[in-house]
Motif scaffolding. Sequence first.
Motif, PDB file in Angstrom:
ATOM      1  N   SER A 246     -20.485  -6.081  -9.222  1.00  0.00           N
ATOM      2  CA  SER A 246     -19.408  -5.270  -9.785  1.00  0.00           C
ATOM      3  C   SER A 246     -18.581  -4.689  -8.648  1.00  0.00           C
ATOM      4  O   SER A 246     -19.125  -4.213  -7.645  1.00  0.00           O
ATOM      5  N   LEU A 247     -17.270  -4.711  -8.815  1.00  0.00           N
ATOM      6  CA  LEU A 247     -16.364  -4.275  -7.751  1.00  0.00           C
ATOM      7  C   LEU A 247     -15.251  -3.422  -8.343  1.00  0.00           C
ATOM      8  O   LEU A 247     -14.768  -3.684  -9.437  1.00  0.00           O
ATOM      9  N   ALA A 248     -14.855  -2.391  -7.592  1.00  0.00           N
ATOM     10  CA  ALA A 248     -13.741  -1.531  -7.998  1.00  0.00           C
ATOM     11  C   ALA A 248     -12.741  -1.416  -6.859  1.00  0.00           C
ATOM     12  O   ALA A 248     -13.120  -1.338  -5.682  1.00  0.00           O
ATOM     13  N   TYR A 249     -11.452  -1.406  -7.220  1.00  0.00           N
ATOM     14  CA  TYR A 249     -10.385  -1.054  -6.300  1.00  0.00           C
ATOM     15  C   TYR A 249      -9.982   0.390  -6.627  1.00  0.00           C
ATOM     16  O   TYR A 249      -9.676   0.711  -7.775  1.00  0.00           O
ATOM     17  N   VAL A 250      -9.972   1.237  -5.606  1.00  0.00           N
ATOM     18  CA  VAL A 250      -9.777   2.674  -5.809  1.00  0.00           C
ATOM     19  C   VAL A 250      -8.563   3.146  -5.018  1.00  0.00           C
ATOM     20  O   VAL A 250      -8.392   2.791  -3.843  1.00  0.00           O
ATOM     21  N   ARG A 251      -7.754   3.964  -5.667  1.00  0.00           N
ATOM     22  CA  ARG A 251      -6.648   4.641  -5.005  1.00  0.00           C
ATOM     23  C   ARG A 251      -6.883   6.140  -5.053  1.00  0.00           C
ATOM     24  O   ARG A 251      -7.363   6.668  -6.052  1.00  0.00           O
TER      25      ARG A 251
ATOM     26  N   ASP B   4       0.812  -1.220   0.000  1.00  0.00           N
ATOM     27  CA  ASP B   4       0.000   0.000   0.000  1.00  0.00           C
ATOM     28  C   ASP B   4       0.846   1.271   0.000  1.00  0.00           C
ATOM     29  O   ASP B   4       0.363   2.333  -0.407  1.00  0.00           O
ATOM     30  N   ASN B   5       2.073   1.208   0.471  1.00  0.00           N
ATOM     31  CA  ASN B   5       2.931   2.393   0.506  1.00  0.00           C
ATOM     32  C   ASN B   5       3.718   2.597  -0.783  1.00  0.00           C
ATOM     33  O   ASN B   5       4.527   3.521  -0.863  1.00  0.00           O
ATOM     34  N   ALA B   6       3.469   1.763  -1.780  1.00  0.00           N
ATOM     35  CA  ALA B   6       4.180   1.890  -3.055  1.00  0.00           C
ATOM     36  C   ALA B   6       3.766   3.178  -3.756  1.00  0.00           C
ATOM     37  O   ALA B   6       2.692   3.745  -3.486  1.00  0.00           O
ATOM     38  N   PRO B   7       4.572   3.695  -4.692  1.00  0.00           N
ATOM     39  CA  PRO B   7       4.207   4.903  -5.433  1.00  0.00           C
ATOM     40  C   PRO B   7       2.930   4.706  -6.238  1.00  0.00           C
ATOM     41  O   PRO B   7       2.560   3.593  -6.608  1.00  0.00           O
ATOM     42  N   ALA B   8       2.274   5.827  -6.539  1.00  0.00           N
ATOM     43  CA  ALA B   8       1.000   5.775  -7.257  1.00  0.00           C
ATOM     44  C   ALA B   8       1.149   5.108  -8.620  1.00  0.00           C
ATOM     45  O   ALA B   8       0.258   4.367  -9.059  1.00  0.00           O
ATOM     46  N   LYS B   9       2.259   5.342  -9.299  1.00  0.00           N
ATOM     47  CA  LYS B   9       2.442   4.752 -10.625  1.00  0.00           C
ATOM     48  C   LYS B   9       2.476   3.232 -10.560  1.00  0.00           C
ATOM     49  O   LYS B   9       2.006   2.541 -11.473  1.00  0.00           O
ATOM     50  N   ASP B  10       3.020   2.695  -9.455  1.00  0.00           N
ATOM     51  CA  ASP B  10       3.043   1.248  -9.281  1.00  0.00           C
ATOM     52  C   ASP B  10       1.630   0.704  -9.054  1.00  0.00           C
ATOM     53  O   ASP B  10       1.274  -0.359  -9.570  1.00  0.00           O
ATOM     54  N   HIS B  11       0.832   1.442  -8.294  1.00  0.00           N
ATOM     55  CA  HIS B  11      -0.554   1.011  -8.067  1.00  0.00           C
ATOM     56  C   HIS B  11      -1.364   1.084  -9.356  1.00  0.00           C
ATOM     57  O   HIS B  11      -2.184   0.205  -9.631  1.00  0.00           O
ATOM     58  N   ARG B  12      -1.139   2.107 -10.142  1.00  0.00           N
ATOM     59  CA  ARG B  12      -1.861   2.217 -11.402  1.00  0.00           C
ATOM     60  C   ARG B  12      -1.507   1.034 -12.321  1.00  0.00           C
ATOM     61  O   ARG B  12      -2.386   0.430 -12.941  1.00  0.00           O
TER      62      ARG B  12
ATOM     63  N   CYS C 240      -4.201   3.499   1.373  1.00  0.00           N
ATOM     64  CA  CYS C 240      -5.046   2.312   1.481  1.00  0.00           C
ATOM     65  C   CYS C 240      -5.773   2.138   0.157  1.00  0.00           C
ATOM     66  O   CYS C 240      -5.833   3.073  -0.652  1.00  0.00           O
ATOM     67  N   THR C 241      -6.277   0.947  -0.067  1.00  0.00           N
ATOM     68  CA  THR C 241      -7.052   0.671  -1.271  1.00  0.00           C
ATOM     69  C   THR C 241      -8.532   0.616  -0.885  1.00  0.00           C
ATOM     70  O   THR C 241      -8.918  -0.180  -0.032  1.00  0.00           O
ATOM     71  N   TYR C 242      -9.324   1.492  -1.478  1.00  0.00           N
ATOM     72  CA  TYR C 242     -10.760   1.522  -1.207  1.00  0.00           C
ATOM     73  C   TYR C 242     -11.481   0.512  -2.098  1.00  0.00           C
ATOM     74  O   TYR C 242     -11.052   0.236  -3.227  1.00  0.00           O
ATOM     75  N   ASN C 243     -12.560  -0.036  -1.573  1.00  0.00           N
ATOM     76  CA  ASN C 243     -13.448  -0.899  -2.346  1.00  0.00           C
ATOM     77  C   ASN C 243     -14.780  -0.194  -2.553  1.00  0.00           C
ATOM     78  O   ASN C 243     -15.339   0.366  -1.596  1.00  0.00           O
ATOM     79  N   VAL C 244     -15.294  -0.230  -3.768  1.00  0.00           N
ATOM     80  CA  VAL C 244     -16.643   0.247  -4.072  1.00  0.00           C
ATOM     81  C   VAL C 244     -17.325  -0.867  -4.846  1.00  0.00           C
ATOM     82  O   VAL C 244     -16.722  -1.429  -5.774  1.00  0.00           O
ATOM     83  N   TRP C 245     -18.550  -1.192  -4.482  1.00  0.00           N
ATOM     84  CA  TRP C 245     -19.234  -2.289  -5.171  1.00  0.00           C
ATOM     85  C   TRP C 245     -20.698  -1.961  -5.428  1.00  0.00           C
ATOM     86  O   TRP C 245     -21.289  -1.084  -4.785  1.00  0.00           O
ATOM     87  N   SER C 246     -21.271  -2.682  -6.366  1.00  0.00           N
ATOM     88  CA  SER C 246     -22.694  -2.527  -6.693  1.00  0.00           C
ATOM     89  C   SER C 246     -23.211  -3.810  -7.336  1.00  0.00           C
ATOM     90  O   SER C 246     -22.542  -4.392  -8.205  1.00  0.00           O
ATOM     91  N   ARG C 247     -24.386  -4.226  -6.912  1.00  0.00           N
ATOM     92  CA  ARG C 247     -25.088  -5.344  -7.532  1.00  0.00           C
ATOM     93  C   ARG C 247     -26.187  -4.841  -8.473  1.00  0.00           C
ATOM     94  O   ARG C 247     -27.062  -5.601  -8.876  1.00  0.00           O
TER      95      ARG C 247
ATOM     96  N   PHE D  25      -7.615   6.929  -9.174  1.00  0.00           N
ATOM     97  CA  PHE D  25      -8.013   6.048 -10.272  1.00  0.00           C
ATOM     98  C   PHE D  25      -8.633   4.783  -9.703  1.00  0.00           C
ATOM     99  O   PHE D  25      -8.517   4.493  -8.498  1.00  0.00           O
ATOM    100  N   ALA D  26      -9.294   4.032 -10.562  1.00  0.00           N
ATOM    101  CA  ALA D  26      -9.962   2.806 -10.137  1.00  0.00           C
ATOM    102  C   ALA D  26      -9.840   1.737 -11.216  1.00  0.00           C
ATOM    103  O   ALA D  26     -10.009   2.022 -12.404  1.00  0.00           O
ATOM    104  N   GLY D  27      -9.542   0.523 -10.789  1.00  0.00           N
ATOM    105  CA  GLY D  27      -9.642  -0.644 -11.654  1.00  0.00           C
ATOM    106  C   GLY D  27     -10.891  -1.408 -11.244  1.00  0.00           C
ATOM    107  O   GLY D  27     -11.172  -1.552 -10.053  1.00  0.00           O
ATOM    108  N   TYR D  28     -11.668  -1.873 -12.208  1.00  0.00           N
ATOM    109  CA  TYR D  28     -12.937  -2.496 -11.844  1.00  0.00           C
ATOM    110  C   TYR D  28     -13.386  -3.524 -12.872  1.00  0.00           C
ATOM    111  O   TYR D  28     -12.853  -3.621 -13.979  1.00  0.00           O
ATOM    112  N   GLY D  29     -14.380  -4.280 -12.447  1.00  0.00           N
ATOM    113  CA  GLY D  29     -14.975  -5.350 -13.251  1.00  0.00           C
ATOM    114  C   GLY D  29     -15.879  -6.155 -12.347  1.00  0.00           C
ATOM    115  O   GLY D  29     -16.431  -5.621 -11.380  1.00  0.00           O
TER     116      GLY D  29
END
Length: 216
Positions: free
Chosen positions: A179-184, A127-135, A190-197, A156-160
């Motif tokens: 549907s779930l997204a990982y958000v930075r 979680d402490n890695a640079p933003a470019k690594d998380h992207r 920390c990595t946030y989670n957002v979800w929707s059914r 940014f968010a990766g999702y599916g």
Amino acid sequence: MHHLPATAAALASLLLITACDRAPPQASATSTADAPPTPTAPAPEPLPVAISSPTASFLPPAERLILSQWRKAENRAHCAPLHFRDTAGAKGTPRAARFSGGWAIAWDQPGRRSAFGLAGVALLPDDNAPAKDHRARLTGQWPMMRGLQRLPQPAFAGYGLEGAAPYPAENPEGYGLNSLAYVRVGGQTCTYNVWSRLGRAHLEALLENLTLLDTG
């Protein structure tokens, strides 16, 4: 001749009574006007106005619940609370959800538990890695990626679908699936989670409505 003194005495008495019934002389009114004015009490000072804090009762129930859960979370120092400016037309009853070490709330609907929700998860090893690594990590992990311009940058968010799976060809909108997204978010580790059914479009709308919640 002996009745005249009595008549004069009666007339004198009548004149004395009439004089006593008259209004007081003008000089008496003048002396009252010349008297010093009676002092008046000062006007009361206005009461101080109470300034409400972000935790005051006027906040919507979901936001109060997010703050409550965040304040109890182990990761609160590096995982600021987020909330939705708008839930994209979806209604539900917010409740606390379980995320070990972090904070979360979910919205329940009649016949559908955890229809959508939001969480700030506990620290992960990178979680402490640079933003470019998380992207780069999220881009490789998730089938879809998007920037979130309304949040502190870089965000940014990766999702599916849950499990980082792509949407099936027969159901590209993900209706009835989770549907779930990982958000930075910039400034947070920390990595946030957002979800929707409620479908992919609803998850994307939730992502665009994310904002930091004022903690006061």
